[in-house]
Scaffold this motif. Structure first.
Motif, short mmCIF file in Angstrom:
data_model
loop_
_atom_site.label_atom_id
_atom_site.label_comp_id
_atom_site.label_asym_id
_atom_site.label_seq_id
_atom_site.Cartn_x
_atom_site.Cartn_y
_atom_site.Cartn_z
N GLU A 86 -7.70 1.68 -5.42
CA GLU A 86 -6.98 1.66 -4.14
C GLU A 86 -7.88 2.25 -3.06
OE1 GLU A 86 -3.98 0.56 -3.17
OE2 GLU A 86 -3.47 -0.20 -5.15
N PRO A 87 -8.70 1.44 -2.41
CA PRO A 87 -9.69 1.95 -1.45
C PRO A 87 -9.11 2.78 -0.31
CG PRO A 87 -10.15 -0.33 -2.01
CD PRO A 87 -8.84 0.01 -2.64
N GLU A 88 -7.84 2.59 0.02
CA GLU A 88 -7.26 3.37 1.11
C GLU A 88 -6.86 4.79 0.70
OE1 GLU A 88 -4.07 1.06 -0.89
OE2 GLU A 88 -5.92 0.44 0.05
N GLU A 89 -7.03 5.14 -0.56
CA GLU A 89 -6.67 6.47 -1.07
C GLU A 89 -7.81 7.48 -0.94
OE1 GLU A 89 -3.77 7.72 -2.19
OE2 GLU A 89 -2.78 5.85 -1.68
N THR A 90 -8.57 7.40 0.13
CA THR A 90 -9.73 8.28 0.27
C THR A 90 -9.33 9.73 0.54
OG1 THR A 90 -9.94 7.61 2.57
CG2 THR A 90 -11.35 6.50 0.96
N GLN A 91 -8.14 9.99 1.06
CA GLN A 91 -7.73 11.38 1.28
C GLN A 91 -7.69 12.15 -0.04
OE1 GLN A 91 -7.19 13.24 4.22
NE2 GLN A 91 -7.34 14.81 2.65
N LEU A 92 -7.29 11.49 -1.09
CA LEU A 92 -7.28 12.11 -2.41
C LEU A 92 -8.69 12.56 -2.78
CD1 LEU A 92 -5.67 12.70 -5.08
CD2 LEU A 92 -6.50 10.47 -5.85
N LEU A 93 -9.68 11.70 -2.55
CA LEU A 93 -11.07 12.03 -2.87
C LEU A 93 -11.58 13.16 -1.98
CD1 LEU A 93 -13.67 11.64 -4.40
CD2 LEU A 93 -14.19 9.68 -2.91
N VAL A 94 -11.27 13.11 -0.70
CA VAL A 94 -11.70 14.18 0.21
C VAL A 94 -11.14 15.52 -0.25
CG1 VAL A 94 -11.54 15.08 2.58
CG2 VAL A 94 -12.05 12.67 2.20
N THR A 95 -9.87 15.55 -0.59
CA THR A 95 -9.23 16.79 -1.03
C THR A 95 -9.87 17.30 -2.33
OG1 THR A 95 -7.17 16.11 0.01
CG2 THR A 95 -7.03 17.89 -1.60
N ALA A 96 -10.10 16.41 -3.28
CA ALA A 96 -10.75 16.81 -4.54
C ALA A 96 -12.15 17.35 -4.28
CB ALA A 96 -10.79 15.64 -5.50
N LEU A 97 -12.88 16.70 -3.39
CA LEU A 97 -14.23 17.17 -3.05
C LEU A 97 -14.21 18.53 -2.36
CD1 LEU A 97 -15.80 13.81 -1.85
CD2 LEU A 97 -16.62 15.20 -3.78
N VAL A 98 -13.23 18.76 -1.50
CA VAL A 98 -13.11 20.06 -0.83
C VAL A 98 -12.87 21.17 -1.86
CG1 VAL A 98 -11.62 21.44 0.69
CG2 VAL A 98 -12.41 19.18 1.42
N HIS A 99 -12.02 20.92 -2.83
CA HIS A 99 -11.76 21.92 -3.87
C HIS A 99 -12.98 22.12 -4.77
CE1 HIS A 99 -7.68 22.47 -2.67
NE2 HIS A 99 -7.35 21.23 -2.90
N TYR A 100 -13.69 21.05 -5.03
CA TYR A 100 -14.93 21.14 -5.81
C TYR A 100 -15.96 21.96 -5.03
CZ TYR A 100 -18.88 19.46 -8.65
OH TYR A 100 -19.99 19.36 -9.46
N ARG A 101 -16.04 21.69 -3.73
CA ARG A 101 -16.96 22.43 -2.86
C ARG A 101 -16.65 23.93 -2.89
NH1 ARG A 101 -16.56 21.29 3.39
NH2 ARG A 101 -14.62 22.37 3.00
N GLU A 102 -15.38 24.29 -2.87
CA GLU A 102 -15.00 25.70 -2.92
C GLU A 102 -15.55 26.38 -4.17
OE1 GLU A 102 -10.75 25.57 -2.69
OE2 GLU A 102 -10.75 25.22 -0.52
N GLN A 103 -15.46 25.68 -5.31
CA GLN A 103 -15.98 26.27 -6.55
C GLN A 103 -17.50 26.37 -6.52
OE1 GLN A 103 -13.87 27.53 -8.83
NE2 GLN A 103 -15.61 28.35 -9.95
N LEU A 104 -18.16 25.37 -5.95
CA LEU A 104 -19.61 25.43 -5.82
C LEU A 104 -20.03 26.60 -4.94
CD1 LEU A 104 -20.45 21.64 -5.38
CD2 LEU A 104 -21.01 23.07 -7.36
N LEU A 105 -19.27 26.86 -3.88
CA LEU A 105 -19.56 28.02 -3.02
C LEU A 105 -19.44 29.32 -3.80
CD1 LEU A 105 -17.75 27.08 0.31
CD2 LEU A 105 -20.14 27.76 0.09
#
Length: 140
Positions: A86-105
């Protein structure tokens, strides 16, 4: 070959019963159920799996950063698979990446952090969502 031939139907039934039978299923059990059900109904369960993996990383593995990072990486993978379907579901990916970024920080991993931040910026610039959106984990 029929794609359902490789699916353990008993495991699918047990996962569905577990999710339906309890209003307060622990997050680790929800993750296990979603991992099974994603195989039979990816669009329905990938977003739920992505959010549950993040909740699992926070609730059960906050003190074990390596495991938390792996769970958040799996959350990103689930979100990516959702976007493929579902290409329009990019908000899900952005949110997952933000949470992943927090752990990387937290783990001070600048090389991976730069890559994730670039991907977030690219998705947001293309109208794919907002990095300020968080999952509601009140039920998690």
């Amino acid at each position: 070959m029929n794609p359902t031939e490789n699916i353990n139907h008993d495991a699918v039934l047990r996962a569905r019963v577990a999710l339906l039978g309890s209003g307060t299923l622990p997050v680790r059990e929800r993750v296990a159920a979603y991992r099974v059900l994603v195989r039979v109904s990816p669009l329905a369960y990938l977003p739920l799996l992505a959010a549950a993996l993040f909740a699992y990383s926070r609730q059960e593995f906050a003190h074990r950063p390596g495991i938390a990072l792996a769970l958040r990486a799996e959350s990103v993978a689930a979100a990516r698979r959702t976007c493929v379907l579902e290409p329009e579901e990019t908000q899900l990916l952005v949110t997952a990446l933000v949470h992943y970024r927090e752990q990387l920080l937290l783990m001070e991993r600048p090389e991976e952090l730069a890559t994730v931040e670039t991907e977030i910026r690219t998705l947001v610039a293309s109208g794919g969502g907002s990095p300020g959106v968080r999952w509601d984990l009140s039920g998690a």
